[in-house]
Design an enzyme around this catalytic site. Structure first.
Site: not given
Ligand code: ACO
Length: 442
Positions: A318, A375
């Protein structure tokens, strides 16, 4: 060229941040929220310094003042109008929360009854909207139909499409949106299933009426009160979440004084994305894939960690919560209760729990502070309630509608609302010659 930002913290009311750039110092006020969070107000940054800010993903950008929802991502707290989500989930109802978000305070009995009656009085949708929903191909995603139907309402209620309503007129419109979106959601489902539509019943509660319109076969659905309660809790947990992607979109569109239907439809479109509300559908698809694969989730944890693989652990991570998502904690508990009460044993719940346990032991997830989000478990409850996977994100929209409406109202009533119009740093050609098409090389 050097640039530094410092803040002084001795007196919050006279706090200033200084930006030093090319030998000049520019001062900016620091504003403080009621929960103590602070922001440098850079409204005059460009005028004073010629600079703008870059903030990929708007991770550090406050776009508004809002008194609706507060969340602390480090502590894992969420409050609507100052009331913790745990208290509301245990004691409140979806319509009471909708009132709280829109009207700033908890309603009296009389106020709540009149609000609910007002919502229930919108017990039909225009025939043209039904025809529009029917016009979509059977395999179209329901979020496409719902977005189109929502903006299409502006063609039927032109008085609200042309002019921003105020006061009582806006309050009536909000009740109309809540009532009609419920009917459109059920209609969307039944049209997809080729089932006749069921009329909205004013005598039922919001969720009772919705489930009746979804599942009634012979005029009566006999919906289990436990099912109604479970849906009510899910919708409460989704009702608002401050400046998330879809809400910020609603405000962005609303800032141009676009009408409430167009703004809400824009929120639906943003919510559809798999990184946002669309994740609830993707979680179940992922759990089903793991189940079909034999249930060995370790392989999928490895895939999620592999940077050369686009696979993500859907429902994990998140932007703001870096401890835990309090909504996920409530939903996880509710999963057990609901499945037990309905006598359902879902193997996907075991896989989800195993996946969570494994991920939370893994340094990749621990270091990046990746926890289950709202979710991760919600789809398991929706499945148990008989809602098909492709409708999950529409269910999220149904829950989020009061938040979008409250945020739209707050913005439209704000004396400082300005059209949202970010800037950019241009990195394209400075000059390019226009050549005739015959002379262009491939
Ligand atoms: N699985 C694996 N790796 C992940 C995940 C995941 N679900 N989420 C984040 N990471 C990793 C990223 O690859 C990144 O790694 P790095 O530092 O080595 O590059 C690190 O964790 C930070 O993640 P970001 O993508 O920079 O975080 P951001 O805040 O931009 O994105 C998000 C947040 C979009 C929710 C992301 O965690 C994600 O894509 N999760 C999966 C989709 C999801 O569940 N979305 C629902 C969110 S809740 C809502 O909107 C209602």
């Amino acid at each position: 060229m050097t640039s530094t930002v410092t803040t002084t913290t001795t007196n919050l009311s006279t706090n200033k941040a200084k930006i030093e750039f090319e030998g000049k110092t520019f001062e900016f006020p620091v504003v403080t929220g009621t929960e103590g969070e602070r922001a440098i107000d850079i409204t005059e940054l460009r005028a004073k310094s010629g600079l703008i800010t870059m903030d990929n993903g708007l991770m550090n950008t406050g776009s508004c003042f809002s008194s609706i929802t507060y969340l602390d991502g480090d502590l894992g707290t969420l409050k609507y109008r100052g009331i913790p989500i745990e208290v509301l989930a245990a004691k409140s109802t979806f319509t009471e929360i909708a009132y709280l978000l829109v009207y700033t305070k908890l309603p009296t009995k009389k106020e709540l009854t009149s609000f609910e009656e007002r919502i229930a009085s919108y017990d039909t949708i225009p025939d043209g909207i039904i025809n529009l929903l029917k016009s979509f191909p059977a395999d179209a995603h329901p979020m496409a139909s719902m977005s189109a139907a929502t903006v299409a309402l502006s063609g039927y209620y032109t008085e609200f499409a042309e002019k921003i309503p105020k006061g009582e007129a806006l309050e009536i419109l909000i009740a109309q949106m809540l009532g009609q979106f419920k009917i459109m959601t059920a209609a969307c489902y039944r049209i997809r299933k080729n089932l006749p539509l069921v009329k909205s019943d004013k005598k039922l509660s919001y969720c009772g009426d919705f489930l009746n319109m979804m599942f009634s076969r012979d005029g009566k659905a006999n919906i289990d009160p436990e099912v109604i309660k479970a849906l009510d809790v899910l919708l409460m947990l989704h009702a608002d979440h401050e400046q998330n992607c879809s809400t910020a979109t609603v405000r962005m569109v609303g800032s141009a004084q676009s009408n409430i239907f167009a703004s809400a439809a824009a929120g639906i479109n943003a919510l559809w994305g798999p990184l946002h509300g669309g994740a609830n559908q993707k979680v179940i698809e992922m759990l089903e894939m793991i189940h079909k694969d034999g249930g060995g989730y370790k392989k999928f944890i490895a895939k999620a960690k592999d940077k050369s693989d686009s696979f993500l652990l859907m429902g994990f991570g998140h932007r703001v919560y870096k401890n835990f998502d309090p909504r996920a904690t409530i939903i996880k508990k509710a999963c057990d209760t609901v499945l037990q009460k309905l006598g359902i044993k879902d193997p996907l719940l075991d896989i989800a729990k195993g996946l969570e346990e494994e991920a939370l032991k893994d340094s990749y997830f621990v270091e990046r502070k990746l926890y289950p989000n709202v979710d991760f478990y919600s789809g398991i409850i929706y499945r148990a309630l008989g809602i098909p996977t492709e409708m999950f994100t529409v269910m999220f929209a149904l829950g989020r509608m009061p938040g979008w409406l409250a945020q739209w109202k707050e913005q439209s009533e704000s004396p400082v609302n300005r059209i949202a119009r970010p800037r950019q740093i241009f990195n394209g050609h400075v000059n390019q010659e226009y050549t005739s098409i015959e002379t262009r090389n491939s």
